[in-house]
Scaffold this motif. Structure first.
Motif, mmCIF file in Angstrom:
data_model
loop_
_atom_site.group_PDB
_atom_site.id
_atom_site.type_symbol
_atom_site.label_atom_id
_atom_site.label_comp_id
_atom_site.label_asym_id
_atom_site.label_seq_id
_atom_site.Cartn_x
_atom_site.Cartn_y
_atom_site.Cartn_z
ATOM 1 N N SER A 17 0.838 -1.204 0.000
ATOM 2 C CA SER A 17 0.000 0.000 0.000
ATOM 3 C C SER A 17 0.868 1.247 0.000
ATOM 4 C CB SER A 17 -0.920 0.002 1.226
ATOM 5 O OG SER A 17 -1.887 -1.014 1.145
ATOM 6 N N GLY A 18 1.925 1.235 0.820
ATOM 7 C CA GLY A 18 2.833 2.377 0.845
ATOM 8 C C GLY A 18 3.532 2.582 -0.480
ATOM 9 N N ILE A 19 3.934 1.489 -1.119
ATOM 10 C CA ILE A 19 4.601 1.584 -2.423
ATOM 11 C C ILE A 19 3.654 2.155 -3.474
ATOM 12 C CG2 ILE A 19 5.569 0.206 -4.310
ATOM 13 C CD1 ILE A 19 6.710 -1.672 -2.125
ATOM 14 N N VAL A 20 2.392 1.692 -3.462
ATOM 15 C CA VAL A 20 1.390 2.218 -4.391
ATOM 16 C C VAL A 20 1.250 3.729 -4.208
ATOM 17 C CG1 VAL A 20 -1.088 2.277 -4.905
ATOM 18 C CG2 VAL A 20 0.095 0.089 -4.684
ATOM 19 N N SER A 21 1.203 4.172 -2.957
ATOM 20 C CA SER A 21 1.073 5.607 -2.678
ATOM 21 C C SER A 21 2.268 6.386 -3.238
ATOM 22 C CB SER A 21 0.966 5.848 -1.167
ATOM 23 O OG SER A 21 -0.246 5.352 -0.655
ATOM 24 N N ALA A 25 1.700 9.000 -6.384
ATOM 25 C CA ALA A 25 1.570 10.372 -5.905
ATOM 26 C C ALA A 25 1.837 11.443 -6.967
ATOM 27 C CB ALA A 25 2.468 10.588 -4.692
ATOM 28 N N PRO A 26 2.909 11.332 -7.762
ATOM 29 C CA PRO A 26 3.179 12.402 -8.744
ATOM 30 C C PRO A 26 2.103 12.544 -9.827
ATOM 31 C CG PRO A 26 5.133 11.048 -8.368
ATOM 32 C CD PRO A 26 3.981 10.317 -7.753
ATOM 33 N N SER A 27 1.323 11.505 -10.074
ATOM 34 C CA SER A 27 0.340 11.522 -11.166
ATOM 35 C C SER A 27 -1.078 11.820 -10.701
ATOM 36 C CB SER A 27 0.352 10.172 -11.894
ATOM 37 O OG SER A 27 1.634 9.865 -12.381
ATOM 38 N N LEU A 28 -1.273 12.034 -9.406
ATOM 39 C CA LEU A 28 -2.616 12.221 -8.862
ATOM 40 C C LEU A 28 -2.957 13.691 -8.705
ATOM 41 C CD1 LEU A 28 -2.493 9.425 -6.135
ATOM 42 C CD2 LEU A 28 -3.952 9.444 -8.176
ATOM 43 N N PRO A 29 -4.254 14.024 -8.745
ATOM 44 C CA PRO A 29 -4.691 15.409 -8.536
ATOM 45 C C PRO A 29 -4.525 15.810 -7.071
ATOM 46 C CG PRO A 29 -6.586 13.955 -8.702
ATOM 47 C CD PRO A 29 -5.381 13.118 -9.035
ATOM 48 N N ALA A 30 -4.827 17.079 -6.770
ATOM 49 C CA ALA A 30 -4.643 17.599 -5.412
ATOM 50 C C ALA A 30 -5.608 16.975 -4.408
ATOM 51 C CB ALA A 30 -4.805 19.117 -5.409
ATOM 52 N N ALA A 31 -6.759 16.505 -4.886
ATOM 53 C CA ALA A 31 -7.739 15.846 -4.011
ATOM 54 C C ALA A 31 -8.183 14.549 -4.668
ATOM 55 C CB ALA A 31 -8.939 16.760 -3.767
ATOM 56 N N LEU A 32 -8.388 13.523 -3.862
ATOM 57 C CA LEU A 32 -8.792 12.226 -4.376
ATOM 58 C C LEU A 32 -10.248 11.940 -4.034
ATOM 59 C CD1 LEU A 32 -5.785 9.897 -3.443
ATOM 60 C CD2 LEU A 32 -6.098 11.334 -5.476
ATOM 61 N N LEU A 50 -3.129 13.206 2.445
ATOM 62 C CA LEU A 50 -3.816 12.573 3.568
ATOM 63 C C LEU A 50 -4.354 11.207 3.169
ATOM 64 C CD1 LEU A 50 -4.970 12.609 6.414
ATOM 65 C CD2 LEU A 50 -6.952 13.873 5.530
ATOM 66 N N ALA A 51 -4.983 11.134 2.006
ATOM 67 C CA ALA A 51 -5.562 9.868 1.548
ATOM 68 C C ALA A 51 -4.489 8.817 1.292
ATOM 69 C CB ALA A 51 -6.374 10.102 0.274
ATOM 70 N N LEU A 52 -3.375 9.237 0.705
ATOM 71 C CA LEU A 52 -2.304 8.291 0.391
ATOM 72 C C LEU A 52 -1.638 7.731 1.648
ATOM 73 C CD1 LEU A 52 -0.560 9.961 -2.686
ATOM 74 C CD2 LEU A 52 -2.156 8.034 -2.664
ATOM 75 N N GLY A 53 -1.607 8.530 2.693
ATOM 76 C CA GLY A 53 -0.994 8.061 3.937
ATOM 77 C C GLY A 53 -1.956 7.362 4.858
ATOM 78 N N LEU A 54 -3.249 7.691 4.733
ATOM 79 C CA LEU A 54 -4.241 7.199 5.689
ATOM 80 C C LEU A 54 -4.387 5.683 5.658
ATOM 81 C CD1 LEU A 54 -6.436 7.729 7.778
ATOM 82 C CD2 LEU A 54 -8.059 8.045 5.879
ATOM 83 N N PHE A 107 -8.763 4.433 -9.454
ATOM 84 C CA PHE A 107 -9.892 5.254 -9.905
ATOM 85 C C PHE A 107 -9.455 6.694 -10.146
ATOM 86 C CE2 PHE A 107 -13.591 7.936 -9.433
ATOM 87 C CZ PHE A 107 -14.600 7.227 -10.082
ATOM 88 N N ASN A 108 -8.651 7.212 -9.243
ATOM 89 C CA ASN A 108 -8.210 8.606 -9.366
ATOM 90 C C ASN A 108 -7.117 8.805 -10.411
ATOM 91 O OD1 ASN A 108 -9.493 10.508 -7.129
ATOM 92 N ND2 ASN A 108 -9.255 8.474 -6.231
ATOM 93 N N LEU A 109 -6.531 7.697 -10.860
ATOM 94 C CA LEU A 109 -5.589 7.782 -11.978
ATOM 95 C C LEU A 109 -6.299 7.739 -13.322
ATOM 96 C CD1 LEU A 109 -2.662 5.476 -10.755
ATOM 97 C CD2 LEU A 109 -2.586 7.956 -11.103
#
Length: 219
Positions: A17-21, A25-32, A50-54, A107-109
Motif C-alpha cells: 500500500s505504501g509503495i502504491v502511494s 503520488a506524482p500523477s494524482l490530482p490535489a484531491a482524491l 492525507l488519503a495516500l498516507g491514511l 480510480f483517481n488515476l
C-alpha cells in the motif's frame, strides 16, 4: 514461527500500500475521490497526501493491534487453539485494505470501473473468512460473537458462533448475488449483515435461557 510468517505476509500488504502511494503520488490530482454512493457515483474527496498516507497507516495500526490481542486476552490459551485461523484473518484484512487503497488510487488515476462493485467483492471475501474464523473460535474476549450469554456459557458460545459463521458466509454469497442488481447491490450486503447481527444476539440469549433453565430444572 508460522505466526511470524503470517504476520510478515500481512505486513507485506501494508508495505505494498505504501509503495502504491509513493509511485502514484506524482500523477494524482490535489484531491482524491474517496467516497461513493450506492449507485457508484463519487460523492466525497480527501486531500491527496492525507488519503495516500491514511490507508497504509490505518492498516498498519489495525494489524499491530490484532497482533497484540492474543497476548492480552485473559483467555489467551483459547486463542492459541485457533491461532492459525486468526493469523490468516489478519492477512485477509490487510489484503482487503490493500485492495481498497489500490482501487481508490486506480480510480483517481483515470481507470474506469464501478468502485462500489469492487468494494462489494472485497467485503464479501472478508465476511466469508470472518465466517470461517468464528466457526473455529474458542471462547475469548475479542474474537467471535461476544454477548453476555456467549461469554457466560461455553455451550452457548459454540452454538452461537457456529450459526454466526454460516450466516456470515451466506451474507458474503448474497453480497455477490447483489452485483446483479445494480444500485440495489449494497442492500444485499447491508440487510443480511444487520439480520445476522440481530439473529445471533437473540439466539445467544435464547440458548442461554434454555440451557440455564434446563440445568435448574434437573438440579
Amino acid at each position: 514461527m508460522q505466526t511470524v510468517h503470517r504476520l510478515l505476509l500481512a505486513a507485506g500488504f501494508v508495505a505494498l500500500s505504501g509503495i502504491v502511494s509513493l509511485l502514484a503520488a506524482p500523477s494524482l490530482p490535489a484531491a482524491l475521490v474517496t467516497n461513493w454512493d450506492a449507485a457508484g457515483d463519487p460523492n466525497g474527496t480527501m486531500p491527496t497526501l492525507l488519503a495516500l498516507g491514511l490507508f497504509p497507516a490505518l492498516t498498519a495500526g489495525v494489524v499491530l493491534l490484532l497482533a497484540v490481542v492474543p497476548r492480552i486476552d485473559p483467555l489467551r490459551e483459547n486463542i492459541a487453539e485457533f491461532r492459525a485461523y486468526y493469523d490468516w484473518f489478519i492477512v485477509v484484512f490487510a489484503a482487503y485494505m490493500f485492495v481498497v487503497h489500490a482501487g481508490i488510487v486506480a480510480f483517481n488515476l483515470g481507470y474506469e470501473f464501478d468502485f462500489t462493485y469492487l468494494i462489494l467483492v472485497a467485503v464479501a471475501g472478508l465476511l466469508y473468512y470472518v465466517g470461517v474464523l468464528i466457526t473455529h473460535a474458542e471462547q475469548n474476549w475479542f474474537i467471535g460473537i461476544r454477548t453476555p450469554w456467549t461469554l457466560s456459557s461455553e455451550a452457548v458460545w459454540d452454538r452461537t458462533n457456529a450459526l454466526g459463521g454460516r450466516l456470515f458466509k451466506l451474507t458474503a454469497v448474497l453480497a455477490l448475488v447483489g452485483l446483479l442488481f445494480g444500485e440495489y447491490a449494497i442492500y444485499f450486503l447491508l440487510v443480511p449483515a444487520l439480520l445476522t447481527t440481530g439473529v445471533t444476539v437473540v439466539y445467544s440469549y435464547y440458548l442461554y435461557e434454555r440451557i440455564e433453565r434446563g440445568s435448574d430444572a434437573t438440579s
